[in-house]
Write a protein that holds these residues in place. Structure first.
Motif, short mmCIF file in Angstrom:
data_model
loop_
_atom_site.label_atom_id
_atom_site.label_comp_id
_atom_site.label_asym_id
_atom_site.label_seq_id
_atom_site.Cartn_x
_atom_site.Cartn_y
_atom_site.Cartn_z
N LYS A 20 0.83 -1.20 0.00
CA LYS A 20 0.00 0.00 0.00
C LYS A 20 0.87 1.26 0.00
O LYS A 20 0.63 2.20 -0.74
CB LYS A 20 -0.92 -0.01 1.22
CG LYS A 20 -1.82 1.19 1.32
CD LYS A 20 -2.68 1.14 2.56
CE LYS A 20 -3.46 2.42 2.70
NZ LYS A 20 -4.15 2.52 3.99
N SER A 21 1.92 1.24 0.82
CA SER A 21 2.82 2.38 0.90
C SER A 21 3.53 2.62 -0.44
O SER A 21 3.64 3.77 -0.90
CB SER A 21 3.85 2.14 2.00
OG SER A 21 4.83 3.13 2.00
N VAL A 22 3.98 1.55 -1.07
CA VAL A 22 4.67 1.69 -2.36
C VAL A 22 3.72 2.26 -3.42
O VAL A 22 4.08 3.17 -4.16
CB VAL A 22 5.24 0.31 -2.81
CG1 VAL A 22 5.70 0.35 -4.25
CG2 VAL A 22 6.38 -0.10 -1.90
N VAL A 23 2.51 1.73 -3.49
CA VAL A 23 1.54 2.22 -4.48
C VAL A 23 1.21 3.68 -4.22
O VAL A 23 1.15 4.49 -5.16
CB VAL A 23 0.27 1.34 -4.45
CG1 VAL A 23 -0.84 1.97 -5.27
CG2 VAL A 23 0.58 -0.05 -4.96
N GLU A 24 1.00 4.07 -2.97
CA GLU A 24 0.70 5.46 -2.64
C GLU A 24 1.86 6.38 -3.07
O GLU A 24 1.63 7.46 -3.61
CB GLU A 24 0.43 5.62 -1.15
CG GLU A 24 -0.91 5.06 -0.72
CD GLU A 24 -1.11 5.07 0.79
OE1 GLU A 24 -0.13 5.28 1.54
OE2 GLU A 24 -2.26 4.84 1.20
N ASN A 25 3.08 5.95 -2.84
CA ASN A 25 4.24 6.76 -3.23
C ASN A 25 4.33 6.92 -4.75
O ASN A 25 4.62 8.01 -5.24
CB ASN A 25 5.54 6.14 -2.71
CG ASN A 25 5.67 6.24 -1.21
OD1 ASN A 25 5.02 7.08 -0.58
ND2 ASN A 25 6.49 5.39 -0.62
N VAL A 26 4.07 5.86 -5.48
CA VAL A 26 4.11 5.93 -6.95
C VAL A 26 3.01 6.84 -7.47
O VAL A 26 3.25 7.69 -8.33
CB VAL A 26 4.01 4.52 -7.57
CG1 VAL A 26 3.80 4.59 -9.07
CG2 VAL A 26 5.25 3.71 -7.24
N VAL A 27 1.81 6.70 -6.95
CA VAL A 27 0.70 7.55 -7.39
C VAL A 27 0.99 9.00 -7.07
O VAL A 27 0.78 9.89 -7.91
CB VAL A 27 -0.63 7.08 -6.74
CG1 VAL A 27 -1.73 8.10 -6.96
CG2 VAL A 27 -1.03 5.72 -7.28
N GLU A 28 1.49 9.27 -5.87
CA GLU A 28 1.81 10.66 -5.49
C GLU A 28 2.89 11.24 -6.41
O GLU A 28 2.78 12.39 -6.85
CB GLU A 28 2.27 10.71 -4.04
CG GLU A 28 2.53 12.12 -3.55
CD GLU A 28 2.95 12.15 -2.08
OE1 GLU A 28 3.69 13.09 -1.72
OE2 GLU A 28 2.53 11.26 -1.33
N ALA A 29 3.89 10.45 -6.73
CA ALA A 29 4.95 10.92 -7.62
C ALA A 29 4.40 11.22 -9.02
O ALA A 29 4.77 12.22 -9.64
CB ALA A 29 6.07 9.89 -7.70
N LYS A 30 3.52 10.37 -9.52
CA LYS A 30 2.92 10.59 -10.84
C LYS A 30 2.05 11.84 -10.84
O LYS A 30 2.05 12.60 -11.80
CB LYS A 30 2.08 9.38 -11.27
CG LYS A 30 2.89 8.17 -11.58
CD LYS A 30 3.64 8.32 -12.87
CE LYS A 30 4.37 7.05 -13.22
NZ LYS A 30 5.16 7.17 -14.41
N LEU A 31 1.31 12.05 -9.77
CA LEU A 31 0.43 13.22 -9.70
C LEU A 31 1.22 14.52 -9.63
O LEU A 31 0.82 15.53 -10.20
CB LEU A 31 -0.52 13.11 -8.52
CG LEU A 31 -1.62 12.06 -8.64
CD1 LEU A 31 -2.43 11.98 -7.35
CD2 LEU A 31 -2.52 12.33 -9.83
N THR A 32 2.35 14.50 -8.94
CA THR A 32 3.13 15.73 -8.81
C THR A 32 3.90 16.05 -10.08
O THR A 32 4.21 17.20 -10.35
CB THR A 32 4.12 15.65 -7.63
OG1 THR A 32 4.98 14.54 -7.82
CG2 THR A 32 3.40 15.55 -6.31
N THR A 33 4.20 15.04 -10.89
CA THR A 33 4.93 15.29 -12.14
C THR A 33 4.02 15.29 -13.36
O THR A 33 4.48 15.49 -14.46
CB THR A 33 6.02 14.22 -12.36
OG1 THR A 33 5.41 12.93 -12.44
CG2 THR A 33 7.05 14.24 -11.25
N ALA A 34 2.71 15.07 -13.16
CA ALA A 34 1.77 15.03 -14.29
C ALA A 34 1.63 16.42 -14.89
O ALA A 34 1.65 17.43 -14.18
CB ALA A 34 0.41 14.54 -13.82
N PRO A 35 1.49 16.52 -16.22
CA PRO A 35 1.30 17.82 -16.85
C PRO A 35 -0.03 18.42 -16.42
O PRO A 35 -1.02 17.71 -16.26
CB PRO A 35 1.31 17.51 -18.35
CG PRO A 35 1.03 16.05 -18.45
CD PRO A 35 1.50 15.43 -17.18
#
Length: 102
Positions: A20-35
């Motif tokens: 769960k922690s890994v998935v949350e980190n990946v999603v957060e990283a994608k959202l912060t770098t999303a155009p």
């Protein structure tokens, strides 16, 4: 959820907490770098190929050609190739964003 044997040195609950922690980190990283805008997804050239327009709108080529028949999108041919104006595509995206924001 069914129980299953695990071959890792942690309990099942620890494993799922870590996942769960890994998935949350990946999603957060994608959202912060999303155009922030769809226009950044459009290649920086005046003319776009059909395949590029399909990628932008996430549609298939038959759908794109159906849109052409319905005059939802404009194109022009140069010899045997069909091209789309970048400005026209951006205008469609802006129009769609205005409609979805209502």
């Amino acid at each position: 959820m069914t129980e299953f044997p695990m071959m890792v040195p942690m309990t099942q609950a620890e494993f799922w907490d870590k996942m769960k922690s890994v998935v949350e980190n990946v999603v957060e990283a994608k959202l912060t770098t999303a155009p922030s805008s769809n226009s950044t997804l459009i290649p920086e050239k005046a003319l776009l190929k059909a395949s590029e327009v399909c990628t932008i709108f996430q549609i298939s080529k038959p759908t794109l050609y159906e849109w052409l028949k319905q005059n939802k999108i404009a194109s022009f041919k140069i010899q045997s190739r069909r091209y789309f104006s970048r400005q026209d595509i951006e205008a469609i995206i802006r129009q769609d964003n205005k409609i979805s924001n209502l």
